[in-house]
Write a protein that holds these residues in place. Sequence first.
Motif, PDB file in Angstrom:
ATOM      1  N   LEU A 303       0.821  -1.205   0.000  1.00 46.83           N
ATOM      2  CA  LEU A 303       0.000   0.000   0.000  1.00 46.83           C
ATOM      3  C   LEU A 303       0.857   1.259   0.000  1.00 46.83           C
ATOM      4  CD1 LEU A 303      -2.692  -1.010   2.651  1.00 46.83           C
ATOM      5  CD2 LEU A 303      -2.717  -1.421   0.191  1.00 46.83           C
ATOM      6  N   GLU A 304       2.011   1.168   0.654  1.00 48.97           N
ATOM      7  CA  GLU A 304       2.783   2.382   0.869  1.00 48.97           C
ATOM      8  C   GLU A 304       4.209   2.005   1.265  1.00 48.97           C
ATOM      9  OE1 GLU A 304       0.976   4.650   3.970  1.00 48.97           O
ATOM     10  OE2 GLU A 304       2.380   6.310   3.790  1.00 48.97           O
ATOM     11  N   PHE A 305       5.148   2.902   0.996  1.00 49.97           N
ATOM     12  CA  PHE A 305       6.508   2.714   1.507  1.00 49.97           C
ATOM     13  C   PHE A 305       6.954   4.010   2.164  1.00 49.97           C
ATOM     14  CE2 PHE A 305      11.126   2.725   1.329  1.00 49.97           C
ATOM     15  CZ  PHE A 305      11.389   1.496   1.919  1.00 49.97           C
ATOM     16  N   ILE A 306       7.374   3.912   3.409  1.00 50.82           N
ATOM     17  CA  ILE A 306       7.798   5.102   4.148  1.00 50.82           C
ATOM     18  C   ILE A 306       9.300   5.002   4.382  1.00 50.82           C
ATOM     19  CG2 ILE A 306       7.454   6.472   6.243  1.00 50.82           C
ATOM     20  CD1 ILE A 306       4.727   4.843   6.511  1.00 50.82           C
ATOM     21  N   PRO A 307      10.102   5.789   3.640  1.00 49.13           N
ATOM     22  CA  PRO A 307      11.561   5.678   3.805  1.00 49.13           C
ATOM     23  C   PRO A 307      11.983   6.092   5.211  1.00 49.13           C
ATOM     24  CG  PRO A 307      10.985   7.053   1.910  1.00 49.13           C
ATOM     25  CD  PRO A 307       9.722   6.827   2.677  1.00 49.13           C
TER      26      PRO A 307
END
Lengths: 443, 277
Positions: A303-307
Amino acid sequence: MALNIEKSKCIGCGACVVECPVEALDLVDGLAVVDPAKCIDCGNCVKICPADALSLPDQPTKSDGKRDPEAGSKFNIQDPLPDTVEDYAQGNEKKTIRAQVTPVAGGDVWSGVWVIIEYNNGKVAPVAWELLGEGRKLADAIGCGLCGVITGYQVDTVVPEAFAHGAEKVYVIDHPVLKDYRTEPYAEAITSLVRKYQPEIILMGATSIGRDVFPAVATKMQTGLTADCTVLGIDPETKLLQQTRPAFGGNIMATILCRKSRPQMATVRPRVMAMPERVEGREGEVIREEFSATESDFRTKVLEFIPSDAKSAFLDKAEIIVAVGLGIAAKRNMVLAEELADVLGATLAGTRGAVEAGWLTHDQQVGQSGVTVRPKVYIAIGISGAIQHLVGMETSDFIIAINNDPDASILKVANYGIVGDLFQIVPAMTAEFKKRLQHGVAN
Amino acid sequence: MHFVVCLKQVPDTSEVRIDPVTNTLMREGVPSIINPYDAHGLEEAIRLKEKVGGKVTIVSMGPPQAKEALKKAMSFGADRAILLSDRAFGGSDSLATAYILSSALQKIHETEPIDLVFAGKEAIDGDTAQTGPGIAQRLGFPQLTYAIKVRELTDTTVTVERKTESGRQIVQAQLPALITVEKELNDLSYASLPNMMKAAAYEPEMWNFNSLPFDVTQMGLKGSPTSVSRIFAPPGRTGGEIIDGMKDPKGTAESVVQKIFQQNIIMVHPLAKGGKH
């Protein structure tokens, strides 16, 4: 007459149980047990025992505690690893297994060393190149080819890099379902290549991706997998891959073999193997394979990637690390380390104790349950040097340790081990570094 | 919902040492504990059960003494505990262990369908992180490893945050699924008194080789593709110079820094590079 088992030496590895031709041995509660009625005194188990725990009455083991260097190895502090991995790969390491093993590796059915090149969010994990360097030595020791494998989406830029780092051949699966890393499509893609081209060894970095996808591939292939290796080698006789890894939280090292199943699979810790020389313009064969999958085949969605923020993301790439242990005593003393780190442009890190005390975040933890680092300079402040910490930093190029305990283990691995009061020494070092760096005075 | 927690009893590895005199593994008196990562998986399963209702089943493989770990685990509020224990299971590597555990989970799944399986990201005595994914693969469940947060659980999906080197990945999987967990997932709760009393009287179910239609060739030493060929103490890095900084800390610090520059260990102007932290 029957086999004698010294329980204090037995490590419960089970090598003897497998070796016994008459099934007289078994593991009970993690220790070898012999059925004297079945034992035929053949001595096969005595030969294979890696811990010298077995003996036959008429053939006593070495009485004076010294051991025959050619005999089965045990934990031997006087028996260090060979100096270089190359020695290991070339088989200069002492032979320790003398049982007859059918040489299945190096045959014509399963052949070649493969490195799975991790490519995610537009970046190659550097451990992939380290493994091509290591894979070269293994392939040379066996006498087979070295191939890279790239699975992902829009991976064309990676292919020339794989050749530049030493791959002779590169297998590519390029497909939109492989855009973000997910276990299912990656495991499918890698397994389809393995089934078709049958490599005898496949390696991947022991990253969160490598440690996620390789167990799935190993299960599909019904073969053995060794996680987190720190040394690899090839047995010169059997051509088997010797996979050495820390066990019991780094307190002991174990060499694992996968004798019969193929491929032999291992994940390898980043920054343990040396980075090979990059040769621009080297070329090789590219083999592109179709991947007949559609999005509906998979039950997971990214759904999402948060660095992560830069601080933690760079810990394993830092050139200079200032690390703290419980010796700094309180959070307010962190300022000593922070000032030193600021002056040096260094990254802050620490031990599990320092993380658990709340002085640092888990991302900043160096060691067995944290990150392995290999900086140019590692400055250890108030760190005693538990083995779990040492395994994560002892390949640093240069180690400076400050500790008030002259017996602290960290001093034994440090290039400069300063015995003294860190509360006086660290600020003085910071001041001196600042003075010289600001004025550009090296000497 | 039916939550299953895979749990392992492990030696406290910080206590495992090599005897410097005999060079053998000192196993005497090493305490056994619930694998710490598994404890966080159990905690999450209990919390979710309290939120959405259902049942928590604990499954473990190990020697009969591992019953103690299961009784302790029950005290946190689980409903059922099964210990797989048989001489035939001994010596299994991660591939064989995943076969045995997944067979047990399959049997449980047939009578009480499983929605979500929790396991620690790895066991602290082996650190392989292979058994969880191996079970998921054999059951055909999607696997979500290194979870640090369960964001959402619906009737058909679970959404978790996974920890990776470069950041957090938010992934949604269809149920049933298997999650392996990091310690950051939650903070452990204390066992309640009623649950402790219930656990004290509870006897974990014991399953052995005959409890399931096991394939003997896939377990134990002979069913394990990997084997240990050699064990040794970690190689020591040879130490360098020990410098006494007790008497003159400032002078010592200055001379060490001077040496560091003289040997080009640190070059002048690292400040110019910047942005390292």
